[in-house]
Design a protein around this motif. Structure first.
Motif, PDB file in Angstrom:
ATOM      1  N   ILE A  34     -23.984 -41.140  32.825  1.00 24.10           N
ATOM      2  CA  ILE A  34     -22.995 -40.261  32.194  1.00 24.10           C
ATOM      3  C   ILE A  34     -23.494 -38.823  32.198  1.00 24.10           C
ATOM      4  CG2 ILE A  34     -22.035 -42.033  30.670  1.00 24.10           C
ATOM      5  CD1 ILE A  34     -23.739 -40.751  28.373  1.00 24.10           C
ATOM      6  N   THR A  35     -22.561 -37.908  32.031  1.00 28.56           N
ATOM      7  CA  THR A  35     -22.866 -36.535  31.677  1.00 28.56           C
ATOM      8  C   THR A  35     -22.479 -36.384  30.210  1.00 28.56           C
ATOM      9  OG1 THR A  35     -22.336 -35.802  33.922  1.00 28.56           O
ATOM     10  CG2 THR A  35     -22.447 -34.105  32.211  1.00 28.56           C
ATOM     11  N   ARG A  74     -21.877 -33.812  26.954  1.00 29.32           N
ATOM     12  CA  ARG A  74     -21.537 -32.421  26.626  1.00 29.32           C
ATOM     13  C   ARG A  74     -21.514 -32.268  25.107  1.00 29.32           C
ATOM     14  NH1 ARG A  74     -15.672 -30.896  28.037  1.00 29.32           N
ATOM     15  NH2 ARG A  74     -15.342 -31.947  26.052  1.00 29.32           N
ATOM     16  N   ALA A  76     -19.024 -35.243  23.942  1.00 25.09           N
ATOM     17  CA  ALA A  76     -18.155 -35.949  24.885  1.00 25.09           C
ATOM     18  C   ALA A  76     -19.006 -36.523  26.009  1.00 25.09           C
ATOM     19  CB  ALA A  76     -17.098 -34.998  25.444  1.00 25.09           C
ATOM     20  N   SER A  91     -18.793 -38.042  30.106  1.00 22.89           N
ATOM     21  CA  SER A  91     -18.039 -38.104  31.350  1.00 22.89           C
ATOM     22  C   SER A  91     -18.735 -39.097  32.278  1.00 22.89           C
ATOM     23  CB  SER A  91     -17.984 -36.732  32.022  1.00 22.89           C
ATOM     24  OG  SER A  91     -17.350 -36.822  33.282  1.00 22.89           O
ATOM     25  N   ASP A 117     -17.499 -39.273  35.438  1.00 16.04           N
ATOM     26  CA  ASP A 117     -17.102 -38.786  36.765  1.00 16.04           C
ATOM     27  C   ASP A 117     -17.563 -37.336  36.992  1.00 16.04           C
ATOM     28  OD1 ASP A 117     -15.347 -37.426  35.102  1.00 16.04           O
ATOM     29  OD2 ASP A 117     -13.566 -38.522  35.772  1.00 16.04           O
ATOM     30  N   GLY A 127     -17.949 -34.803  35.079  1.00 12.60           N
ATOM     31  CA  GLY A 127     -17.245 -33.718  34.409  1.00 12.60           C
ATOM     32  C   GLY A 127     -15.806 -33.529  34.812  1.00 12.60           C
ATOM     33  N   GLU A 128     -15.262 -34.401  35.627  1.00 11.12           N
ATOM     34  CA  GLU A 128     -13.842 -34.307  35.980  1.00 11.12           C
ATOM     35  C   GLU A 128     -12.963 -34.636  34.770  1.00 11.12           C
ATOM     36  OE1 GLU A 128     -12.363 -33.314  38.896  1.00 11.12           O
ATOM     37  OE2 GLU A 128     -14.394 -32.702  39.463  1.00 11.12           O
ATOM     38  N   SER A 129     -13.406 -35.601  33.966  1.00 11.23           N
ATOM     39  CA  SER A 129     -12.694 -35.969  32.743  1.00 11.23           C
ATOM     40  C   SER A 129     -13.732 -36.248  31.657  1.00 11.23           C
ATOM     41  CB  SER A 129     -11.795 -37.195  32.967  1.00 11.23           C
ATOM     42  OG  SER A 129     -12.574 -38.315  33.320  1.00 11.23           O
ATOM     43  N   TRP A 130     -13.300 -36.092  30.406  1.00  5.96           N
ATOM     44  CA  TRP A 130     -14.211 -36.237  29.265  1.00  5.96           C
ATOM     45  C   TRP A 130     -13.601 -37.127  28.207  1.00  5.96           C
ATOM     46  CZ3 TRP A 130     -19.034 -34.357  29.583  1.00  5.96           C
ATOM     47  CH2 TRP A 130     -19.277 -33.374  30.548  1.00  5.96           C
ATOM     48  N   GLU A 131     -14.440 -37.930  27.564  1.00  4.30           N
ATOM     49  CA  GLU A 131     -14.059 -38.678  26.376  1.00  4.30           C
ATOM     50  C   GLU A 131     -14.829 -38.091  25.199  1.00  4.30           C
ATOM     51  OE1 GLU A 131     -13.944 -43.274  25.496  1.00  4.30           O
ATOM     52  OE2 GLU A 131     -15.919 -42.448  24.943  1.00  4.30           O
ATOM     53  N   THR A 132     -14.127 -37.388  24.313  1.00  6.54           N
ATOM     54  CA  THR A 132     -14.769 -36.917  23.086  1.00  6.54           C
ATOM     55  C   THR A 132     -14.946 -38.133  22.194  1.00  6.54           C
ATOM     56  OG1 THR A 132     -13.774 -34.730  23.284  1.00  6.54           O
ATOM     57  CG2 THR A 132     -14.552 -35.389  21.089  1.00  6.54           C
TER      58      THR A 132
END
Length: 162
Positions: free
Chosen positions: A122-123, A125, A141, A143, A145, A147-152
């Motif tokens: 994962i990335t 943030r 958050a 990601s 992918d 940083g294409e999409s994020w789950e907070t």
């Protein structure tokens, strides 16, 4: 006699210095398409260290069913002009998290790290914001992918203790 250049300590994180009440909201399950949040209280106290080039944040997380102690340790690199933030959870005293690294732009601090969650790359943030003199906001958050999409998955709302 050589002149010494005195470098001033950064002021980016000065807004977190002090004692705070915290309202935590954390997803019940991360990276599982979960929309159920668990809310709990906490306290945070932060003080400067390293002559202002760092700070340490002492946390009490009042999780449902147990109190947990944790710290965040922050240090500033004068050469890169970036902050590193480490997290140490009292439940896992021999394990310090991979640091998130970043900086502030227009008063918003954004920090990233490459890590793993349940064996998934994962990335991570972190975002820090001062909402008002006595109000702060932090969120985390993930990601999967790059940083294409994020789950907070975790937010904290801070209110200064009087």
């Amino acid at each position: 006699m050589a002149l010494e250049l005195m470098i001033s300590a950064p002021t980016d994180f000065d807004f977190v210095i002090g004692d705070w009440f915290v309202t935590h909201r954390r997803l019940k399950e991360r990276l599982a398409s979960c929309n159920e949040w668990v809310e709990f209280d906490g306290k945070m106290s932060t003080k400067k260290i390293l002559g202002g080039f760092g700070n340490i944040e002492d946390n009490l997380l009042q999780l449902p069913g147990e109190d947990v102690r944790a710290i965040a340790l922050r240090s500033y690199d004068q050469n890169t002009r970036k902050w590193s933030i480490w997290w140490l959870d009292g439940r896992f005293p021999g394990q310090i998290d991979v640091p998130v690294i970043g900086s502030f732009v227009d008063g918003v601090g954004t920090f990233f790290a490459n890590d793993r969650f349940q064996e998934i790359p994962i990335t991570v943030r972190f975002v820090w914001r001062q909402i008002g003199e006595d109000l702060l906001h932090w969120d985390q958050a993930f990601s999967v992918d790059a940083g294409e999409s994020w789950e907070t998955n975790w937010t904290m709302a801070f209110r200064r203790q009087s």
